[in-house]
Design a protein around this motif. Structure first.
Motif, PDB file in Angstrom:
ATOM      1  N   THR A   4      33.392  43.318  -1.900  1.00  0.00           N
ATOM      2  CA  THR A   4      34.348  44.354  -2.318  1.00  0.00           C
ATOM      3  C   THR A   4      35.483  43.891  -3.217  1.00  0.00           C
ATOM      4  O   THR A   4      36.102  44.712  -3.894  1.00  0.00           O
ATOM      5  N   SER A   5      35.801  42.591  -3.216  1.00  0.00           N
ATOM      6  CA  SER A   5      36.941  42.116  -3.990  1.00  0.00           C
ATOM      7  C   SER A   5      36.540  41.823  -5.434  1.00  0.00           C
ATOM      8  O   SER A   5      35.662  40.988  -5.684  1.00  0.00           O
ATOM      9  N   GLN A   6      37.218  42.488  -6.376  1.00  0.00           N
ATOM     10  CA  GLN A   6      36.915  42.238  -7.779  1.00  0.00           C
ATOM     11  C   GLN A   6      37.220  40.796  -8.173  1.00  0.00           C
ATOM     12  O   GLN A   6      36.530  40.217  -9.012  1.00  0.00           O
ATOM     13  N   LYS A   7      38.248  40.230  -7.580  1.00  0.00           N
ATOM     14  CA  LYS A   7      38.588  38.834  -7.884  1.00  0.00           C
ATOM     15  C   LYS A   7      37.424  37.916  -7.540  1.00  0.00           C
ATOM     16  O   LYS A   7      37.033  37.058  -8.352  1.00  0.00           O
ATOM     17  N   TYR A   8      36.866  38.086  -6.365  1.00  0.00           N
ATOM     18  CA  TYR A   8      35.756  37.235  -5.945  1.00  0.00           C
ATOM     19  C   TYR A   8      34.497  37.541  -6.747  1.00  0.00           C
ATOM     20  O   TYR A   8      33.785  36.616  -7.174  1.00  0.00           O
ATOM     21  N   ARG A   9      34.227  38.790  -6.937  1.00  0.00           N
ATOM     22  CA  ARG A   9      32.988  39.159  -7.612  1.00  0.00           C
ATOM     23  C   ARG A   9      32.995  38.709  -9.074  1.00  0.00           C
ATOM     24  O   ARG A   9      31.992  38.209  -9.586  1.00  0.00           O
ATOM     25  N   GLN A  10      34.116  38.870  -9.742  1.00  0.00           N
ATOM     26  CA  GLN A  10      34.195  38.427 -11.130  1.00  0.00           C
ATOM     27  C   GLN A  10      34.135  36.912 -11.243  1.00  0.00           C
ATOM     28  O   GLN A  10      33.491  36.370 -12.149  1.00  0.00           O
ATOM     29  N   ALA A  11      34.803  36.224 -10.310  1.00  0.00           N
ATOM     30  CA  ALA A  11      34.767  34.763 -10.338  1.00  0.00           C
ATOM     31  C   ALA A  11      33.343  34.259 -10.158  1.00  0.00           C
ATOM     32  O   ALA A  11      32.877  33.371 -10.896  1.00  0.00           O
ATOM     33  N   VAL A  12      32.635  34.827  -9.194  1.00  0.00           N
ATOM     34  CA  VAL A  12      31.246  34.409  -8.950  1.00  0.00           C
ATOM     35  C   VAL A  12      30.362  34.774 -10.130  1.00  0.00           C
ATOM     36  O   VAL A  12      29.523  33.977 -10.564  1.00  0.00           O
ATOM     37  N   ASN A  13      30.562  35.953 -10.663  1.00  0.00           N
ATOM     38  CA  ASN A  13      29.743  36.419 -11.775  1.00  0.00           C
ATOM     39  C   ASN A  13      29.867  35.514 -12.992  1.00  0.00           C
ATOM     40  O   ASN A  13      28.902  35.335 -13.750  1.00  0.00           O
ATOM     41  N   HIS A  14      31.045  34.929 -13.200  1.00  0.00           N
ATOM     42  CA  HIS A  14      31.268  34.072 -14.367  1.00  0.00           C
ATOM     43  C   HIS A  14      31.119  32.584 -14.044  1.00  0.00           C
ATOM     44  O   HIS A  14      31.456  31.736 -14.868  1.00  0.00           O
ATOM     45  N   SER A  15      30.602  32.275 -12.883  1.00  0.00           N
ATOM     46  CA  SER A  15      30.485  30.874 -12.462  1.00  0.00           C
ATOM     47  C   SER A  15      29.269  30.195 -13.072  1.00  0.00           C
ATOM     48  O   SER A  15      28.324  30.852 -13.522  1.00  0.00           O
ATOM     49  N   ASP A  16      29.317  28.865 -13.071  1.00  0.00           N
ATOM     50  CA  ASP A  16      28.137  28.059 -13.406  1.00  0.00           C
ATOM     51  C   ASP A  16      27.608  27.336 -12.170  1.00  0.00           C
ATOM     52  O   ASP A  16      26.445  26.961 -12.123  1.00  0.00           O
ATOM     53  N   TYR A  17      28.485  27.144 -11.189  1.00  0.00           N
ATOM     54  CA  TYR A  17      28.138  26.551  -9.897  1.00  0.00           C
ATOM     55  C   TYR A  17      28.966  27.254  -8.828  1.00  0.00           C
ATOM     56  O   TYR A  17      30.119  27.616  -9.075  1.00  0.00           O
ATOM     57  N   VAL A  18      28.372  27.421  -7.638  1.00  0.00           N
ATOM     58  CA  VAL A  18      29.090  28.057  -6.530  1.00  0.00           C
ATOM     59  C   VAL A  18      28.941  27.193  -5.280  1.00  0.00           C
ATOM     60  O   VAL A  18      27.832  26.776  -4.936  1.00  0.00           O
ATOM     61  N   ALA A  19      30.058  26.922  -4.620  1.00  0.00           N
ATOM     62  CA  ALA A  19      30.044  26.193  -3.351  1.00  0.00           C
ATOM     63  C   ALA A  19      30.526  27.132  -2.250  1.00  0.00           C
ATOM     64  O   ALA A  19      31.536  27.818  -2.402  1.00  0.00           O
ATOM     65  N   VAL A  20      29.792  27.147  -1.138  1.00  0.00           N
ATOM     66  CA  VAL A  20      30.109  28.029  -0.015  1.00  0.00           C
ATOM     67  C   VAL A  20      30.309  27.184   1.238  1.00  0.00           C
ATOM     68  O   VAL A  20      29.419  26.417   1.626  1.00  0.00           O
ATOM     69  N   THR A  21      31.469  27.335   1.858  1.00  0.00           N
ATOM     70  CA  THR A  21      31.756  26.636   3.113  1.00  0.00           C
ATOM     71  C   THR A  21      32.371  27.633   4.080  1.00  0.00           C
ATOM     72  O   THR A  21      33.537  28.012   3.937  1.00  0.00           O
ATOM     73  N   ILE A  22      31.588  28.068   5.055  1.00  0.00           N
ATOM     74  CA  ILE A  22      32.049  29.096   5.982  1.00  0.00           C
ATOM     75  C   ILE A  22      31.276  28.950   7.297  1.00  0.00           C
ATOM     76  O   ILE A  22      30.175  28.415   7.309  1.00  0.00           O
ATOM     77  N   GLY A  23      31.877  29.440   8.374  1.00  0.00           N
ATOM     78  CA  GLY A  23      31.197  29.450   9.667  1.00  0.00           C
ATOM     79  C   GLY A  23      31.880  28.619  10.729  1.00  0.00           C
ATOM     80  O   GLY A  23      31.706  28.872  11.925  1.00  0.00           O
ATOM     81  N   SER A  24      32.661  27.625  10.319  1.00  0.00           N
ATOM     82  CA  SER A  24      33.297  26.741  11.294  1.00  0.00           C
ATOM     83  C   SER A  24      34.243  27.504  12.216  1.00  0.00           C
ATOM     84  O   SER A  24      34.284  27.254  13.425  1.00  0.00           O
ATOM     85  N   ASN A  25      35.015  28.428  11.654  1.00  0.00           N
ATOM     86  CA  ASN A  25      35.973  29.168  12.479  1.00  0.00           C
ATOM     87  C   ASN A  25      35.273  30.100  13.457  1.00  0.00           C
ATOM     88  O   ASN A  25      35.736  30.282  14.595  1.00  0.00           O
ATOM     89  N   ASP A  26      34.151  30.691  13.045  1.00  0.00           N
ATOM     90  CA  ASP A  26      33.361  31.509  13.968  1.00  0.00           C
ATOM     91  C   ASP A  26      32.908  30.659  15.157  1.00  0.00           C
ATOM     92  O   ASP A  26      33.018  31.071  16.312  1.00  0.00           O
ATOM     93  N   LEU A  27      32.394  29.474  14.857  1.00  0.00           N
ATOM     94  CA  LEU A  27      31.834  28.618  15.892  1.00  0.00           C
ATOM     95  C   LEU A  27      32.908  28.055  16.807  1.00  0.00           C
ATOM     96  O   LEU A  27      32.696  27.918  18.023  1.00  0.00           O
ATOM     97  N   LEU A  28      34.063  27.736  16.250  1.00  0.00           N
ATOM     98  CA  LEU A  28      35.163  27.260  17.083  1.00  0.00           C
ATOM     99  C   LEU A  28      35.630  28.354  18.038  1.00  0.00           C
ATOM    100  O   LEU A  28      35.953  28.078  19.203  1.00  0.00           O
ATOM    101  N   GLU A  29      35.640  29.583  17.566  1.00  0.00           N
ATOM    102  CA  GLU A  29      36.031  30.698  18.434  1.00  0.00           C
ATOM    103  C   GLU A  29      35.028  30.863  19.580  1.00  0.00           C
ATOM    104  O   GLU A  29      35.414  31.086  20.735  1.00  0.00           O
TER     105      GLU A  29
END
Length: 249
Positions: free
Chosen positions: A93-118
């Protein structure tokens, strides 16, 4: 008169091109011409507790290290405290994120640690010290969690926005060897990280960043004492495996 005008025109044109050639910016590489890396996720790509105030992403964080070593522009969109549902909402939903990804050449994703710690902390609190109950609750909460479906949807959404290569980092053990949770995390993280591996292999040009294997049991080097976030050496290790996964070495 016409000859004079023609001569003046030629002189002006020559002067114009000479001035272009003399300008240091004429053939200098514009920063906008560089390829770009966009990093999304939580406090790990942000580089939490490595800067003085945590107001902005730390320059010692792995996205900036990758950018420095590979001459990439970096857009670091890591947000401390984020869980998988928050990142999914942002890329949807965020235009900032979507535009950044759309214009990227490489994307790094790091997520899930906070879910697991909870999940880990909730199971520990509800078990009241009963180890058998703790293990049961941990498995139940993990099975009931949306973390893996959220991450899969995030990767799918990113892939719909760009055909750039994606590195999906799995979860390292954030607990020091002296912490009782270290052995608990080591017992269930292989199952967790198998899901990350399967997800990465399900998409074209999605590669696994094996943070778990890279950190191993060397939390004393790679994790800040009394904390769960990477040290500068830990960020450098994350950059190293990211560079390898992207094929930028």
């Amino acid at each position: 008169m016409k000859s004079l005008i023609k001569i003046i025109t030629v002189v002006l044109l020559v002067s114009f091109f000479v001035s272009l050639l003399a300008s240091p910016a004429a053939f200098a590489k514009n920063d906008n011409a560089k390829e770009s890396l966009v990093a999304v996720g939580d406090s790990i790509p942000f580089g939490y507790n490595l800067g003085q105030t945590n107001q902005n992403p730390a320059k010692a964080s792995y996205p900036y290290l990758i950018g420095k070593l590979s001459d990439l522009r970096v857009r670091n969109l890591g947000v401390p405290g984020w869980q998988s549902d928050q990142l999914l909402t942002a890329v949807e939903t965020s235009q900032k994120y979507r535009q950044a990804v759309n214009h990227s050449d490489y994307v790094a994703v790091t997520i899930g640690s906070n879910d697991l710690l909870e999940i880990l902390r909730a199971a520990a609190a509800e078990s009241g010290g009963d180890q058998i109950l703790f293990q049961q609750l941990l498995q139940q909460k993990l099975n009931d969690s949306d973390v893996f479906s959220n991450i899969e949807e995030t990767v799918r959404e990113i892939r719909s926005l760009t055909d750039s290569p994606i590195v999906l980092y799995n979860v390292y053990n954030p607990f020091q060897l002296s912490d009782p949770f270290h052995h608990v995390a080591d017992a269930f993280l292989p199952q967790v990280n198998a899901a990350f591996t399967g997800l990465a292999f399900s998409y074209d040009d999605v590669y696994l960043g094996d943070a778990y294997g890279a950190f191993g049991s060397d939390q004393a080097t790679y994790v800040l004492p009394g904390d769960i976030h990477p040290t500068e050496a830990g960020q450098a290790k994350l950059a190293e495996i990211g560079l390898e996964a992207f094929g930028l070495y």
